[in-house]
Design an enzyme around this catalytic site. Structure first.
Site, PDB file in Angstrom:
ATOM      1  N   LYS A 234       0.857  -1.185   0.000  1.00 13.40           N
ATOM      2  CA  LYS A 234       0.000   0.000   0.000  1.00 13.40           C
ATOM      3  C   LYS A 234       0.887   1.227   0.000  1.00 13.40           C
ATOM      4  O   LYS A 234       2.019   1.171   0.476  1.00 13.40           O
ATOM      5  CB  LYS A 234      -0.884   0.023   1.256  1.00 13.40           C
ATOM      6  CG  LYS A 234      -2.094   0.919   1.153  1.00 13.40           C
ATOM      7  CD  LYS A 234      -3.239   0.187   0.476  1.00 13.40           C
ATOM      8  CE  LYS A 234      -4.523   0.971   0.483  1.00 13.40           C
ATOM      9  NZ  LYS A 234      -5.673   0.107   0.238  1.00 13.40           N
TER      10      LYS A 234
HETATM   11  N1  GLU Z   1      -7.443   0.193  -2.950  1.00 15.82           N
HETATM   12  C1  GLU Z   1      -8.202  -0.983  -3.202  1.00 15.82           C
HETATM   13  C2  GLU Z   1      -8.240  -1.868  -1.975  1.00 15.82           C
HETATM   14  O1  GLU Z   1      -8.064  -1.408  -0.865  1.00 15.82           O
HETATM   15  C3  GLU Z   1      -7.766  -1.716  -4.485  1.00 15.82           C
HETATM   16  C4  GLU Z   1      -6.343  -2.171  -4.515  1.00 15.82           C
HETATM   17  C5  GLU Z   1      -5.907  -2.729  -5.863  1.00 15.82           C
HETATM   18  O2  GLU Z   1      -6.709  -2.805  -6.778  1.00 15.82           O
HETATM   19  O3  GLU Z   1      -4.733  -3.071  -5.973  1.00 15.82           O
HETATM   20  O4  GLU Z   1      -8.510  -3.037  -2.062  1.00 15.82           O
END
Ligand code: GLU
Length: 424
Positions: free
Chosen positions: A114
Site C-alpha cells: 500500500k
Molecule cells: N485500494 C483498493 C483496496 O483497498 C484496491 C487495490 C488494488 O486494486 O490493488 O482493495
C-alpha cells in the site's frame, strides 16, 4: 525471541493495532504454520520518501510519501495509493497488511502493499497534483514495477492519477509499462468494470450473506457511510435489487429518508456538489445519529476505526458489509458478534476491486481485453467461491467470518512462506 518493531507504537484501536489483534485471533487455527505467524506482524519492506514539488505560486512544498510492501511470499506487491491529510506510516502498514490477507483470501497470485501521501489533495491545483503524483512515483520507482509491486486507486486517487503514475514509470524506464498500475483509464490498458468492481464485490458478498440469513433484499433498508466510488456503486446495485437507501453519511453531511432516497438523483447531486450534504430528497441528520438508524444492512465505505465499541452497542443493523478497509475495531467486532450482527469483513467484502485489478493486469500482459460481462461474471464467481470457503471455515471452527477469512488467507500465505524457506 522477537524484538518489537521500533518504528511504530500502535494503540489498541489504531489501524496497525487492530490488524495485530486480528492476527492474534487467527494463530490458534494455523496448526504447525503458527511457527511463521510473526512474519505477518512485520512488513517486509517500508519506504518513506520526501516528495518536493514546485507550487503554482513558485513556493517549494514538501509532502511525506510511503510505500509499504507487507508480504511478497505469494507474488508481487499489490495495493492502492491513498492521498489524505491523515495518512501515516502506521496506517499504510495496516492497509498493506490487509492487502496481503485480501489477495490471499480470493487466491490472487499477489502479496500485499500500500502507498500514500500525507496531503489534502483538494488544496492542490490539477498541475500541482500531477507534479506531486509524478515525483512520488519516481521516488517509489525503486521498488514498484509490473512484476514487483503494482499500485492502484484508493481514497482520493483515480484513473487520472494512475495514468500519470503509469506515464512517469514508463518514461523513467523507457518502456510503455501498462502493467505497473491498475485502475487506469480504459484506453491506457484499463479494464472494463474496474471502477465499480469494489462496490460490486460488496454487493455480491452482501447478496450471498443475505441469502444465508434469509434476508430479502427487496425492501431491505440500507445505510452507507462514505459515498465515494465504493459506497455509491454498492448502493446502486442494492437499489437495483430492491433495497431502500435510508441514510448516507460523508464528509459533507448526513442525510436520512425513511422511505428510501432516489439513488440516481443522489448520484447526480454528488457529481455536481462533491458530497451528499444539502441533497433535497432527504432530511439532514446529526452525524452521530447515523449509527442509530434502523437498517438491515450497514455499509461503512469510508475510513478506518469508524465502528467503535460504543457505536457497536448502538447499531441497529442485521449485517455490516465492510466496503472500507479496517472500519471496525476489534472490541467492536466482539460486541457485534455477541449481539448477533453479522460482519462480512473488509478482507473479503471489498476484495472485488483488487480482483478486477488482477484481471486488468492479466489483460495488459496478454494485450487481449475482455468484455464487461465476462469480467462481472468472473468477479461474481471468484467472490462467491471465496466466501463459501470462508463460511465453511467459520462454521467448522465456530469463529467469525473475519477470523475465518484470516484463517483461509494466512494458511495460503504461510504455506508459501514455508515452502520458499528462509534465504540465506
Ligand atoms: N485500494 C483498493 C483496496 O483497498 C484496491 C487495490 C488494488 O486494486 O490493488 O482493495
Amino acid at each position: 525471541m522477537n524484538e518489537p518493531l521500533s518504528f511504530v507504537q500502535p494503540t489498541a484501536n489504531s489501524p496497525w493495532g487492530t490488524y495485530l489483534s486480528q492476527v492474534d485471533r487467527v494463530v490458534p487455527y494455523l496448526g504447525h504454520l503458527a511457527r511463521w505467524a510473526e512474519t505477518l506482524k512485520r512488513p517486509k519492506r517500508t519506504l518513506i520518501v520526501d516528495v518536493p514539488i514546485e507550487m503554482d505560486n513558485g513556493d517549494v512544498a514538501h509532502f511525506e510519501g510511503y510505500r509499504v510492501q507487507h508480504n511478497l511470499s505469494r507474488g508481487p506487491g499489490k495495493g492502492g495509493v491513498r492521498f489524505h491529510p491523515e495518512v501515516t506510516l502506521e496506517e499504510v502498514m495496516a492497509l498493506s497488511a490487509w492487502m496481503t490477507v485480501k489477495c490471499a483470501a480470493v487466491n490472487l497470485p499477489y502479496g500485499g502493499a500500500k502507498g500514500g501521501i500525507r496531503v489534502d489533495p483538494k488544496r492542490l491545483s490539477t498541475k500541482e497534483l500531477e507534479r506531486m503524483t509524478r515525483r512520488y512515483t519516481s521516488e517509489i520507482g525503486i521498488i514498484i514495477g509490473p512484476q514487483r509491486d503494482i499500485p492502484a486507486p484508493d481514497v482520493n486517487t483515480n484513473g487520472q492519477i494512475m495514468a500519470w503514475m503509469m506515464d512517469t514509470y514508463s518514461m523513467n524506464t523507457g518502456t510503455t509499462a501498462t502493467g505497473v498500475v491498475t485502475g487506469k483509464p480504459i484506453h491506457l490498458g484499463g479494464s472494463l468494470g474496474r471502477v465499480k468492481a469494489t462496490g460490486r464485490g460488496v454487493f455480491v458478498t452482501g447478496r450471498e450473506a443475505a441469502r444465508r440469513l434469509g434476508l430479502n433484499l427487496d425492501g431491505a433498508r440500507i445505510a452507507v457511510q462514505g459515498y465515494g466510488n465504493v459506497g455509491s456503486s454498492a448502493a446502486e446495485l442494492f437499489g437495483q435489487a430492491g433495497g431502500k437507501l435510508v441514510a448516507v453519511q460523508d464528509h459533507s453531511g448526513t442525510i436520512f429518508n425513511d422511505k428510501g432516497l432516489d439513488i440516481a438523483d443522489l448520484a447526480a447531486y454528488v457529481r455536481d456538489h462533491g458530497g451528499v450534504g444539502g441533497f433535497q430528497g432527504a432530511e439532514p441528520m446529526h452525524g452521530e445519529d447515523f449509527w442509530d438508524v434502523r437498517c438491515d444492512i450497514l455499509i461503512p465505505a469510508a475510513l478506518e476505526g469508524q465502528i467503535t465499541a460504543e457505536r457497536a452497542h448502538r447499531l441497529k443493523a442485521r449485517m455490516v458489509l465492510e466496503g472500507a478497509n479496517g472500519p471496525t475495531v476489534s472490541e467492536a467486532d466482539d460486541i457485534l458478534a455477541s449481539r448477533g450482527v453479522l460482519v462480512v469483513p473488509d478482507v473479503i467484502c471489498n476484495a472485488g476491486g483488487v480482483t478486477v485489478s488482477y484481471f486488468e493486469w492479466v489483460q495488459d500482459f496478454s494485450s487481449f481485453f475482455w468484455s464487461e460481462d465476462e469480467i462481472n461474471l468472473r468477479l461474481d464467481k471468484i467472490m462467491v467461491d471465496a466466501l463459501k470457503k470462508i463460511w465453511d471455515t467459520a462454521d467448522k471452527h465456530k469463529i467469525t467470518l473475519r477470523t475465518a477469512t484470516f484463517a483461509v488467507a494466512c494458511e495460503r500465505i504461510l504455506i508459501a512462506r514455508e515452502e520458499r524457506g528462509l534465504y540465506p
